[in-house]
Design an enzyme around this catalytic site. Structure first.
Site, PDB file in Angstrom:
ATOM      1  N   HIS A   1       0.330  -1.457   0.176  1.00  0.00           N
ATOM      2  CA  HIS A   1      -0.468   0.001   0.223  1.00  0.00           C
ATOM      3  C   HIS A   1       0.939   1.681   0.005  1.00  0.00           C
ATOM      4  CE1 HIS A   1      -3.781  -2.934  -0.010  1.00  0.00           C
ATOM      5  NE2 HIS A   1      -3.251  -2.798   1.837  1.00  0.00           N
TER       6      HIS A   1
ATOM      7  N   ARG B   1       6.899  -5.886   3.626  1.00  0.00           N
ATOM      8  CA  ARG B   1       5.900  -6.727   3.097  1.00  0.00           C
ATOM      9  C   ARG B   1       6.009  -6.630   1.146  1.00  0.00           C
ATOM     10  NH1 ARG B   1       0.186  -5.032   5.201  1.00  0.00           N
ATOM     11  NH2 ARG B   1       0.365  -3.086   3.753  1.00  0.00           N
TER      12      ARG B   1
ATOM     13  N   ASP C   1      16.706 -11.157  -3.418  1.00  0.00           N
ATOM     14  CA  ASP C   1      17.307 -10.653  -4.475  1.00  0.00           C
ATOM     15  C   ASP C   1      18.180  -9.410  -3.740  1.00  0.00           C
ATOM     16  OD1 ASP C   1      18.084 -13.346  -4.788  1.00  0.00           O
ATOM     17  OD2 ASP C   1      17.306 -13.220  -6.660  1.00  0.00           O
TER      18      ASP C   1
ATOM     19  N   GLU D   1      -5.696 -11.702   7.509  1.00  0.00           N
ATOM     20  CA  GLU D   1      -6.786 -10.768   7.253  1.00  0.00           C
ATOM     21  C   GLU D   1      -8.306 -11.110   6.558  1.00  0.00           C
ATOM     22  OE1 GLU D   1      -4.135  -7.222   5.249  1.00  0.00           O
ATOM     23  OE2 GLU D   1      -3.174  -9.766   4.030  1.00  0.00           O
TER      24      GLU D   1
ATOM     25  N   ASP E   1      -7.769  -5.231   7.134  1.00  0.00           N
ATOM     26  CA  ASP E   1      -8.810  -5.625   6.164  1.00  0.00           C
ATOM     27  C   ASP E   1      -9.487  -7.099   6.394  1.00  0.00           C
ATOM     28  OD1 ASP E   1      -7.353  -4.777   3.094  1.00  0.00           O
ATOM     29  OD2 ASP E   1      -6.074  -5.517   3.918  1.00  0.00           O
TER      30      ASP E   1
END
Length: 267
Positions: free
Chosen positions: A50, A75, A89, A154, A180
């Site tokens: 987000h 996240r 990576d 969520e 959520d």
């Protein structure tokens, strides 16, 4: 010259004698990330779901916070295996994957963070910061030790499957997303609704019964305290952008609307 990587968030949780407190880093700014890294908090959550973060900005933030005694968790925007491979990576050692609602989805995410034959992560250690360009000795052999994985519950389905999700080998912790979850329950914007709080509590109990630490997002200090009392091992208690928004509003309340009087609003 062989290099050593830092302990993972899994290691931090195992060694902790108290719940670990962290904050979101959502601005996309490496300067802000570095400021937050020096805060004294336990961990930072760099968000790609987000926030205006891509691979390049996540890399610069990981580099900016690396000099500080704080653990960054990234996240990713989804459980997509290609995105997970790219973020690993970059040198991210700790991932949070959102919207995991079943054990099957959890197993797919675990596979994405592991090299074959245990998973499907693509092999590019010689080209990547994750292994410090092959300067971390035996990185491919020991890669699982260098990566920790949190999954985010969520949804209503996720709550119902929380025990099975937490029990998946390779899931190192469960993080509950009240916003959520509330939306999934038809209670949009009501993260502290009794039914939402009860669902969070059920998730806590299921995850802990499976032997996994559980965390939660809670910007309200009173709500965060309730979650800690209920057994949360780690919490996110604010966000860089939220602190800036509330802080600038407080300035406006004092110096514009209050004409220099005492602030009419507070944090």
């Amino acid at each position: 010259m062989p290099l050593r990587l830092t302990p993972t968030f899994r290691d931090d949780l195992a060694a902790a004698s108290r719940p670990l407190a962290g904050m979101w880093v959502s601005s996309g700014s490496p300067v802000v990330a570095e400021i937050c890294a020096g805060s004294g908090l336990d961990w930072l959550l760099i968000d790609m779901e987000h926030s205006p973060n891509g691979l390049g900005s996540v890399l610069t933030q990981l580099q900016a916070v690396a000099a500080y005694p704080i653990t960054p968790v990234v996240r990713v925007p989804s459980g997509d295996a290609i995105t997970i491979k790219q973020v690993l990576d970059l040198g991210a050692q700790n991932l949070l994957v959102p919207m995991v609602s079943s054990a099957e989805e959890a197993r797919a995410v675990v596979a994405a963070v592991r090299y074959p034959p245990r998973g499907v992560r693509g092999v590019g250690a010689a080209l990547a910061r994750s292994a410090r360009w092959n300067r971390v000795e035996d990185y491919l052999r020991d890669a699982d030790e260098h990566v920790s994985l949190l999954v985010q519950v969520e949804t209503v389905a996720g709550v119902e499957a929380a025990g099975e999700i937490a029990a998946v080998d390779g899931v190192d912790g469960v993080f509950v997303g009240p916003a959520d979850l509330a939306a999934s329950m038809g209670l949009l914007g009501q993260q502290s609704h009794p039914e939402v709080m009860a669902a969070i509590q059920r998730t806590f109990e299921a995850a802990r019964a499976a032997g996994k630490p559980v965390g939660v997002n809670a910007f309200d200090p009173a709500v965060a305290a309730r979650h800690l009392e209920a057994g949360a091992s780690f919490v996110v208690v604010d966000a860089d952008v939220a602190l800036l928004a509330r802080g600038s509003e407080a300035l406006s309340a004092r110096w514009v609307h209050g004409a220099g009087d005492a602030p009419r609003s507070s944090y």
